[in-house]
Design an enzyme around this catalytic site. Structure first.
Site, mmCIF file in Angstrom:
data_model
loop_
_atom_site.group_PDB
_atom_site.id
_atom_site.type_symbol
_atom_site.label_atom_id
_atom_site.label_comp_id
_atom_site.label_asym_id
_atom_site.label_seq_id
_atom_site.Cartn_x
_atom_site.Cartn_y
_atom_site.Cartn_z
ATOM 1 N N SER A 32 23.795 -8.444 10.934
ATOM 2 C CA SER A 32 22.723 -8.835 11.992
ATOM 3 C C SER A 32 21.946 -8.075 12.001
ATOM 4 O O SER A 32 21.168 -6.776 12.467
ATOM 5 C CB SER A 32 23.266 -9.211 12.994
ATOM 6 O OG SER A 32 22.000 -9.207 13.919
ATOM 7 N N HIS A 38 23.301 -12.362 8.562
ATOM 8 C CA HIS A 38 23.288 -13.087 9.938
ATOM 9 C C HIS A 38 21.724 -13.048 10.276
ATOM 10 O O HIS A 38 21.400 -11.793 10.816
ATOM 11 C CB HIS A 38 23.999 -12.357 10.656
ATOM 12 C CG HIS A 38 24.362 -13.315 12.304
ATOM 13 N ND1 HIS A 38 25.404 -14.171 12.005
ATOM 14 C CD2 HIS A 38 23.825 -13.127 13.103
ATOM 15 C CE1 HIS A 38 25.103 -14.531 13.306
ATOM 16 N NE2 HIS A 38 24.526 -14.127 14.374
ATOM 17 N N ASP A 56 19.378 -14.223 14.304
ATOM 18 C CA ASP A 56 19.936 -13.838 15.492
ATOM 19 C C ASP A 56 18.244 -14.997 15.973
ATOM 20 O O ASP A 56 17.135 -13.787 16.339
ATOM 21 C CB ASP A 56 20.251 -13.120 16.669
ATOM 22 C CG ASP A 56 22.016 -12.615 16.032
ATOM 23 O OD1 ASP A 56 22.431 -13.949 16.556
ATOM 24 O OD2 ASP A 56 21.864 -11.520 15.841
ATOM 25 N N MET A 62 16.560 -16.939 18.781
ATOM 26 C CA MET A 62 16.032 -16.421 20.202
ATOM 27 C C MET A 62 14.551 -17.416 20.567
ATOM 28 O O MET A 62 13.804 -16.199 20.131
ATOM 29 C CB MET A 62 16.833 -15.096 20.912
ATOM 30 C CG MET A 62 17.620 -14.484 20.044
ATOM 31 S SD MET A 62 17.943 -13.058 21.138
ATOM 32 C CE MET A 62 19.565 -12.023 20.306
ATOM 33 N N HIS A 92 21.929 -18.161 13.646
ATOM 34 C CA HIS A 92 22.762 -18.324 14.926
ATOM 35 C C HIS A 92 21.330 -18.603 16.072
ATOM 36 O O HIS A 92 20.383 -17.431 15.442
ATOM 37 C CB HIS A 92 23.328 -17.089 14.807
ATOM 38 C CG HIS A 92 23.454 -17.671 16.406
ATOM 39 N ND1 HIS A 92 24.068 -15.876 16.844
ATOM 40 C CD2 HIS A 92 23.905 -18.364 17.362
ATOM 41 C CE1 HIS A 92 24.570 -15.772 18.373
ATOM 42 N NE2 HIS A 92 24.436 -16.837 18.151
ATOM 43 N N MET A 136 20.069 -19.419 19.347
ATOM 44 C CA MET A 136 19.500 -19.010 20.362
ATOM 45 C C MET A 136 18.729 -19.554 21.127
ATOM 46 O O MET A 136 17.817 -18.988 21.851
ATOM 47 C CB MET A 136 20.384 -17.562 20.980
ATOM 48 C CG MET A 136 21.375 -16.878 20.681
ATOM 49 S SD MET A 136 21.920 -15.941 20.266
ATOM 50 C CE MET A 136 21.164 -15.000 18.917
ATOM 51 N N MET A 158 30.946 -16.097 20.453
ATOM 52 C CA MET A 158 30.536 -15.252 20.993
ATOM 53 C C MET A 158 31.351 -13.829 21.679
ATOM 54 O O MET A 158 31.307 -14.572 22.466
ATOM 55 C CB MET A 158 29.524 -15.674 22.052
ATOM 56 C CG MET A 158 27.754 -16.623 20.967
ATOM 57 S SD MET A 158 27.009 -15.076 20.350
ATOM 58 C CE MET A 158 26.648 -14.198 21.270
ATOM 59 N N ASP A 190 30.612 -12.195 17.300
ATOM 60 C CA ASP A 190 29.189 -12.165 16.674
ATOM 61 C C ASP A 190 28.873 -11.001 18.474
ATOM 62 O O ASP A 190 29.169 -11.869 19.880
ATOM 63 C CB ASP A 190 28.941 -12.995 16.767
ATOM 64 C CG ASP A 190 27.031 -12.400 16.664
ATOM 65 O OD1 ASP A 190 26.903 -11.218 16.715
ATOM 66 O OD2 ASP A 190 26.152 -13.544 16.972
HETATM 67 C C1 DX5 Z 1 23.451 -10.860 20.356
HETATM 68 C C2 DX5 Z 1 23.726 -11.716 18.736
HETATM 69 C C3 DX5 Z 1 24.439 -10.241 17.412
HETATM 70 C C4 DX5 Z 1 23.926 -9.647 18.074
HETATM 71 C C5 DX5 Z 1 25.190 -8.135 17.733
HETATM 72 O O1 DX5 Z 1 22.928 -12.819 21.080
HETATM 73 O O2 DX5 Z 1 23.931 -13.299 18.436
HETATM 74 O O3 DX5 Z 1 24.432 -11.144 16.014
HETATM 75 O O4 DX5 Z 1 22.863 -8.883 17.369
HETATM 76 O O5 DX5 Z 1 24.927 -7.134 18.090
HETATM 77 P P1 DX5 Z 1 25.454 -5.843 17.542
HETATM 78 O O6 DX5 Z 1 26.587 -5.822 16.571
HETATM 79 O O7 DX5 Z 1 24.529 -4.836 17.849
HETATM 80 O O8 DX5 Z 1 26.669 -6.079 19.053
HETATM 81 ZN ZN ZN Z 2 24.154 -13.967 16.388
#
Ligand code: DX5
Ligand code: ZN
Length: 223
Positions: free
Chosen positions: A7, A32, A34, A36, A68, A70, A139, A178
């Site tokens: 990620s 990956h 993320d 947000m 992903h 969010m 998650m 994740d």
């Molecule tokens: C959290 C993200 C994850 C996160 C995972 O909201 O969706 O992808 O980056 O990070 P680690 O591996 O550090 O928990």
């Molecule tokens: Zn993620």
């Protein structure tokens, strides 16, 4: 064999291309991203521009660019992420009142359709959509930030999802996990039924190189 999805949330964004290239050279099967929005989750990260910037690196290596979302109302931005080069787009059930339509929207754009749910959202919310998805993301932390602890009850959820998929003869559906994944728990997450491990801080940290971290995670995942 389990696939590793670094990620980029935990990467050094001043050298993002280089860090992604290192992860790919070390054998990452997925990258990956993320996304947000500061509404659905408290944090604010990146948009299609960053997906587009990373795309040439993943495309050249045949690596899946895994996005992903969010974000609230993801259907408004799905076309932009598809245009930017996402190979897979995952949305949260909590943000999609018309989840079936959203899955069709993603697939019509030629992108793999994924669905995910927060740790406290019951797995049964997926029951009616499983036939339509390419990927389910479990998650294992509350979304919003990297570097959190794996929620132990997630392993039971992964195993129950596997059972649901088996009952429906949907074993081809990827089960991605994740949050809080690392060498200490990778083996039990895979044993529970994960086929893709997302890892941010376990891959991008100052303790060791990206390649060394990825190799260690893969070895741990193999048990
Ligand atoms: C959290 C993200 C994850 C996160 C995972 O909201 O969706 O992808 O980056 O990070 P680690 O591996 O550090 O928990
Ligand atoms: Zn993620």
């Amino acid at each position: 064999m389990v696939k590793i999805a670094p990620s980029i949330l935990s990467a050094d964004f001043s050298r993002l291309g280089d860090q992604v290239s290192q992860a790919i050279a070390a054998g990452a099967e997925y990258i990956h991203v993320d996304v947000m929005d500061g509404h659905f989750v408290p944090n604010l990260t990146v948009g299609p521009l960053v997906v587009e910037a990373v795309k040439p690196l993943t495309a050249a290596a045949g690596v899946t660019l895994d996005v992903h979302l969010m974000i609230e109302k993801p259907e408004r931005l799905i076309p932009d992420f598809a245009r930017a080069g996402a190979d897979s787009i995952t949305v949260h059930v909590e943000t999609c009142p018309h989840l079936n339509r959203t899955m069709q929207q993603i697939k019509a754009l030629g992108v793999q359709a994924g669905v995910t749910l927060n740790p406290a959202t019951p797995l049964v919310t997926l029951e009616e959509i499983l036939d339509e998805v390419d990927l389910v993301l479990i998650m294992s932390v509350n979304p919003g930030f990297g570097g959190q602890e794996y929620i132990p009850a997630s392993s039971r959820r992964i195993a129950r999802l596997r059972e649901l998929l088996a009952e429906r003869s949907l074993q081809h559906v990827e089960v991605e996990v994740d949050g809080g994944v690392g060498v200490h728990n990778a083996a039990q997450i895979v044993a529970a039924g994960a086929t893709i491990l997302v890892a941010g801080t376990a891959i991008f940290n100052s303790q060791a190189s990206i390649a060394a971290n990825l190799t260690a995670l893969r070895a741990a995942a193999a048990g």
